[in-house]
Design a protein around this motif. Sequence first.
Motif, mmCIF file in Angstrom:
data_model
loop_
_atom_site.group_PDB
_atom_site.id
_atom_site.type_symbol
_atom_site.label_atom_id
_atom_site.label_comp_id
_atom_site.label_asym_id
_atom_site.label_seq_id
_atom_site.Cartn_x
_atom_site.Cartn_y
_atom_site.Cartn_z
ATOM 1 N N LEU A 270 0.762 -1.079 0.195
ATOM 2 C CA LEU A 270 -0.064 -0.066 -0.171
ATOM 3 C C LEU A 270 0.959 1.160 0.017
ATOM 4 N N VAL A 271 0.308 2.295 -0.662
ATOM 5 C CA VAL A 271 0.989 3.485 -0.644
ATOM 6 C C VAL A 271 -0.085 4.596 -0.525
ATOM 7 N N VAL A 272 0.624 5.652 0.492
ATOM 8 C CA VAL A 272 -0.611 6.611 0.663
ATOM 9 C C VAL A 272 -0.686 7.534 -0.491
ATOM 10 N N GLU A 273 -1.988 7.574 -1.092
ATOM 11 C CA GLU A 273 -2.078 8.270 -2.372
ATOM 12 C C GLU A 273 -2.441 9.479 -2.209
ATOM 13 N N THR A 274 -3.386 9.968 -1.082
ATOM 14 C CA THR A 274 -4.011 11.108 -1.006
ATOM 15 C C THR A 274 -4.099 11.206 0.811
ATOM 16 N N ALA A 275 -3.685 12.510 1.164
ATOM 17 C CA ALA A 275 -3.550 13.032 2.306
ATOM 18 C C ALA A 275 -4.058 14.439 2.731
ATOM 19 N N ALA A 276 -4.567 14.617 3.960
ATOM 20 C CA ALA A 276 -5.230 15.758 4.381
ATOM 21 C C ALA A 276 -5.077 16.270 5.731
ATOM 22 N N GLY A 277 -4.493 17.412 6.050
ATOM 23 C CA GLY A 277 -4.051 17.811 7.381
ATOM 24 C C GLY A 277 -2.766 18.267 7.403
ATOM 25 N N PRO A 278 -2.215 19.069 8.581
ATOM 26 C CA PRO A 278 -1.128 19.649 8.618
ATOM 27 C C PRO A 278 0.337 18.650 8.428
ATOM 28 N N ALA A 279 0.013 17.479 8.603
ATOM 29 C CA ALA A 279 1.185 16.312 8.411
ATOM 30 C C ALA A 279 0.958 15.865 6.888
ATOM 31 N N ALA A 280 0.222 16.068 5.988
ATOM 32 C CA ALA A 280 -0.262 15.307 4.794
ATOM 33 C C ALA A 280 1.110 15.383 3.754
ATOM 34 N N ALA A 281 1.908 16.374 3.968
ATOM 35 C CA ALA A 281 3.200 16.160 3.065
ATOM 36 C C ALA A 281 4.092 15.411 3.511
ATOM 37 N N SER A 289 3.799 -1.017 5.003
ATOM 38 C CA SER A 289 4.223 -2.507 4.858
ATOM 39 C C SER A 289 3.171 -3.278 5.641
ATOM 40 N N SER A 290 3.291 -4.592 5.404
ATOM 41 C CA SER A 290 2.367 -5.510 5.737
ATOM 42 C C SER A 290 2.072 -5.494 7.406
ATOM 43 N N THR A 291 3.280 -4.745 8.287
ATOM 44 C CA THR A 291 2.846 -4.676 9.806
ATOM 45 C C THR A 291 2.005 -3.608 10.172
ATOM 46 N N THR A 292 1.561 -2.716 9.305
ATOM 47 C CA THR A 292 0.671 -1.575 9.648
ATOM 48 C C THR A 292 -0.835 -2.171 9.821
ATOM 49 N N LEU A 293 -1.456 -1.247 10.555
ATOM 50 C CA LEU A 293 -2.827 -1.704 10.706
ATOM 51 C C LEU A 293 -3.533 -1.537 9.427
ATOM 52 N N ALA A 294 -3.035 -0.455 8.762
ATOM 53 C CA ALA A 294 -3.778 -0.103 7.469
ATOM 54 C C ALA A 294 -3.690 -1.293 6.523
ATOM 55 N N ALA A 295 -2.399 -1.833 6.465
ATOM 56 C CA ALA A 295 -2.299 -3.301 5.700
ATOM 57 C C ALA A 295 -3.147 -4.432 6.269
ATOM 58 N N LYS A 296 -3.375 -4.452 7.665
ATOM 59 C CA LYS A 296 -4.211 -5.219 8.012
ATOM 60 C C LYS A 296 -5.725 -5.316 7.789
ATOM 61 N N ALA A 297 -6.287 -3.946 7.872
ATOM 62 C CA ALA A 297 -7.553 -3.576 7.150
ATOM 63 C C ALA A 297 -7.710 -3.861 5.835
ATOM 64 N N PHE A 298 -6.743 -3.850 4.913
ATOM 65 C CA PHE A 298 -7.006 -4.092 3.719
ATOM 66 C C PHE A 298 -6.906 -5.475 3.219
ATOM 67 N N ALA A 299 -6.219 -6.322 4.238
ATOM 68 C CA ALA A 299 -6.003 -7.969 4.095
ATOM 69 C C ALA A 299 -7.616 -8.384 4.370
ATOM 70 N N THR A 300 -7.904 -7.875 5.652
ATOM 71 C CA THR A 300 -9.030 -8.329 6.128
ATOM 72 C C THR A 300 -10.548 -8.202 5.682
ATOM 73 N N GLY A 301 -10.559 -6.785 5.423
ATOM 74 C CA GLY A 301 -11.646 -6.078 4.884
ATOM 75 C C GLY A 301 -12.535 -5.681 6.224
ATOM 76 N N GLN A 302 -12.061 -5.372 7.328
ATOM 77 C CA GLN A 302 -12.621 -5.104 8.448
ATOM 78 C C GLN A 302 -12.246 -3.827 9.085
ATOM 79 N N THR A 303 -12.997 -3.007 9.580
ATOM 80 C CA THR A 303 -12.584 -1.731 10.251
ATOM 81 C C THR A 303 -11.574 -2.059 11.614
#
Length: 593
Positions: A270-281, A289-303
């Motif tokens: 996964l790669v961050v394609e879009t971001a909003a907020g003070p830390a967006a840049a 990587s696969s160790t992030t919670l974003a990757a786990k949500a992507f793999a399981t399809g769960q919030t």
Amino acid sequence: MALRQHEAASHGGDAVNDPSNTRRQDADLRLRMDALLSELQDHVQHIRSRRDQTLILLDAVVAIGSDLDLDELLRRIVQAAVDVVDARYGALGVLGEEGRIRQFITVGMDEETIARIGHYPQGHGILGLLIREPSSLRLEDLGAHPEAVGFPAGHPPMRSFLGSPVQVRGKVFGNLYLTDKRDDAAFDADDEAVLRSLAAAAGVAIDNARLYEESRLRERQLAVGADLTRALLSGEPPARILRSLADTVRTMTGAYLVTLALPVDEGQQLVVETAAGPAAAQVLRLPLSSTTLAAKAFATGQTISSDDLSNDPRAVGGSTAVVDLGPAFFVPVGGREQVRGVLQVANTPGRAPFDETMVEMVKTFADQVALALQIAEHRRDKEQIALLGDRDRIARDLHDLVIQRLFADGLTLQATLGRLTDRPDVTERLGRVIDDLDDTIKIMRSTIYGLQQRERRDSRRGLRAHLAAASETATATLGFAPALRMTGLLDTDVPAQHAEHLLAVLHEALSNIARHARATAVEIIAEATGRTLRLTVTDNGRGIDPTVTRRSGLANIRTRAEELGGHLTLTDRRPTGTCLEWAVPLSGSADSP
């Protein structure tokens, strides 16, 4: 005898009429009267204080019932509870998942004291008892209770305690905690009854505020949905639509950072394609990587939710590697059958976790993001079909018209060459022209072959197709499409081993640019000219940092060049950027990749 009786009677009459005895009786009567008056005054004072307390309670109920902003309402409830029972300190612990305190609102402590105490309570000790047994609790000495666990360092001393649950629609929303009555007395039964009444009114007010907030969110969702529909129908670029959605989600949730991560390399990362907020840049185009919670949500399809993302043992790397984040949740974009990406919504450390209403709202936005991505995918497919149609047409025209004419011209020149045997200088020149025409025909045939290739995901496609696929894949990580130029017989004259090394070098170079260069333009040139295979990758980024000594990626690129007898050259590009040139000699073999 009669005389004695007369004397006794005389003495008795004197005792009855004794003035001192009368005074004592009057004094006793006055004392009793004073005691009765004092008791009456105390009773009147008690009634008056109860009346005042009732008036304060009514004012508090009116005050909290008139506020529909949930955050401000919760603070008003705590202040009203403190006022109505005359306590020094008050707090409202809002419960989250698994009965844990997810928000703690205090009254009576200044910011310095709160900072000195540190993190708000988690629900242990007396607070935990009230969570497990949601009923009113009144204590004369807080520390004497067997469930008491003491206070953290810097906490002010507290003795008397009064607590009551706040219920919303039969479910415990949180608990009111009050300590230290101002006259140093213990809380009484009247205080407990008044606090229960206030807690009941607070539950109704909180329910109203939540319903009002939900209605406002629905209105905003409908408006945003209409704007999205108009943008999609108008043909607005998907990247702009996704950025607008990220900004909208951040505004409506009050979050510090909102990101949308999309898969690259056939879903392997996964790669961050879009971001909003003070830390967006800082997080834009960041690989996850696969160790992030974003990757786990992507793999399981769960919030997935977290109360403190930077310190969550389930999450390693990702946005927390560059930004310190607190409460956060990750929502998969699309259904479980086809997850297209992951929305991350995060706040700064110390902020209250997001409630269920907010999470459900973002899920609705995730569905809209999925729709935008699906439309963008269909547009890409349509453009790709049109492009392939153009390639087929160009290839046919080149083959049927241009090459045939060049071939005919070459035959004409060869026929003419036989008539000029007496002009050796002209013969030599014509021979070079004929050779050039032969080379041109070979190049054009190679180009036609490349144009006629389809996007097949197997190892049999040519080097040109692989280069085009690598360039297209890099668009997701770079944030823009790199320029690609290909020259020479890349599909016919480049051996398989050379092609494999060249593609690996290209992937490494583009990955380095995406991670470190912060470039806005990249140019890729692949050439197979004569006996040399050359790859040139130029960017307009910030250049190579001289302070960085660990460059394993560049070392691998250099090793690949040396294994094939070639070299790697890195030069600074003016005014900014870097030029990487990887060149290796071509062997006599023309093993097609």
